[in-house]
Design an enzyme around this catalytic site. Sequence first.
Site: not given
Length: 344
Positions: A85, A136, A154, A202
Site C-alpha cells: 500500500h 491508505e 503522481h 495519470e
Amino acid sequence: MACSIRPTLSSFRFSSLATRSLSRSFLRLPDITTRGLGESHRLRATGMLRRDGNIMRVMASQASTAASPENTLEWVKQDKRRMLHVVYRVGDLDRTIKFYTECLGMKLLRKRDIPEERYTNAFLGYGPEDSHFVIELTYNYGVDKYDIGAGFGHFGIAVDDVTKTVELIRAKGGKITREPGPVKGGRTVIAFIEDPDGYKFELLERGPTPEPLCQVMLRVGDLNRSIEFYEKAFGMELLRTRDNPEYKYTIAMMGYGPEDKSTVLELTYNYGVKEYDKGNAYAQIAIGTDDVYKTAEAVKLAGGKITREPGPLPGINTKITACLDPDGWKTVFVDNVDFLKELE
C-alpha cells in the site's frame, strides 16, 4: 498550524488494544510528528518476547547478521515481495473518499478512527488488501491542508476508456490537468487529473488488468544510483527506461512484475535536478517481505538508511523495518506472514 500532525498507519487489522498500540508507534515521519518509535523496543538477536504468558525465542536476526553480504544481496532476489500500500495525508477524508469511489471507481475497504490520537485512516482500492495494492489515507484532526512538495509525481490508474473517465470526473467537478490523448512519443492514451487535495493521477488506457492502481511516480536526483539501490536493496527488476531529451527527463520503471499485471515504481530524473522538496503530505510505500532482518541488512549494504530497526511492533507480533532510499523516500517492509495473520 497549531495542531500537531499524527503519523500514518499500515493496512493492518487488529483487536482494539493491538490497533491502538500500533497507531501510537508505526510509520512515523520524524520531521512532522510529536512522538518517536522508541528504539528500546528493538528485537535482540536472542531476545525473548512474552505474549499472553507464552515465551518465544527469536533467532531470525542472529541468522541474518551471520550471513555474508553476498548471500544477503542474493537472498533479496529470491525474497517473496509485493507492494502492499501507499500512505499519504488528506485534509477532508469524506471528500476524498467520495471522489475516489465516485470518480475513480475505488472501493472503501475499511475505515478506522483513533480519537485519542486525533486521526482517522481509510483504506481504498480495487480489491482486497491481501492481493491488491491499496491506498491508505490519513486525516489528522484539524489539519485541512498539506504541502505535497515537488518530489512526489503522481499515481497511475489503468482504465478501459480514458475519455469516458475524464468526462465523468469533469461532470463531478474534478480538475483535468491534461486532456486525453496519446502520450508524447507513443500511442498509449493518457490523461492527468487532480484529486481534491492536489494529488495527481495519470489515467492510462489499458485492457483488463488485475492491478488497476498501477503506478507510483517519484522524482530522484541520480537515476542510475536509484536503479542500483532498488535492484540491490529492494529486489526490484528494472522493467524499462525511456529518455526524453526534448523534455529533458528520463524515467525508469521498476517493480516485482510486468507493468500490465502489477504495481510499479516510476522513477523520474529531470536533467540537472539533484534534490526535491518532499513536503509533508506523501508518506511512504509498504512492501511485504519474508524476513525484515535480512531486508534491513540488505538496505544497509546497498547504502540505504534504516530509520526503524527490524523487529516486532510494541504490544503485537508484527515485524517491520523502515528505511530511506538515497533520495530520502521512505519505505516500510512488513513481514508477510504477520501481515496476512493480521488481515484475518
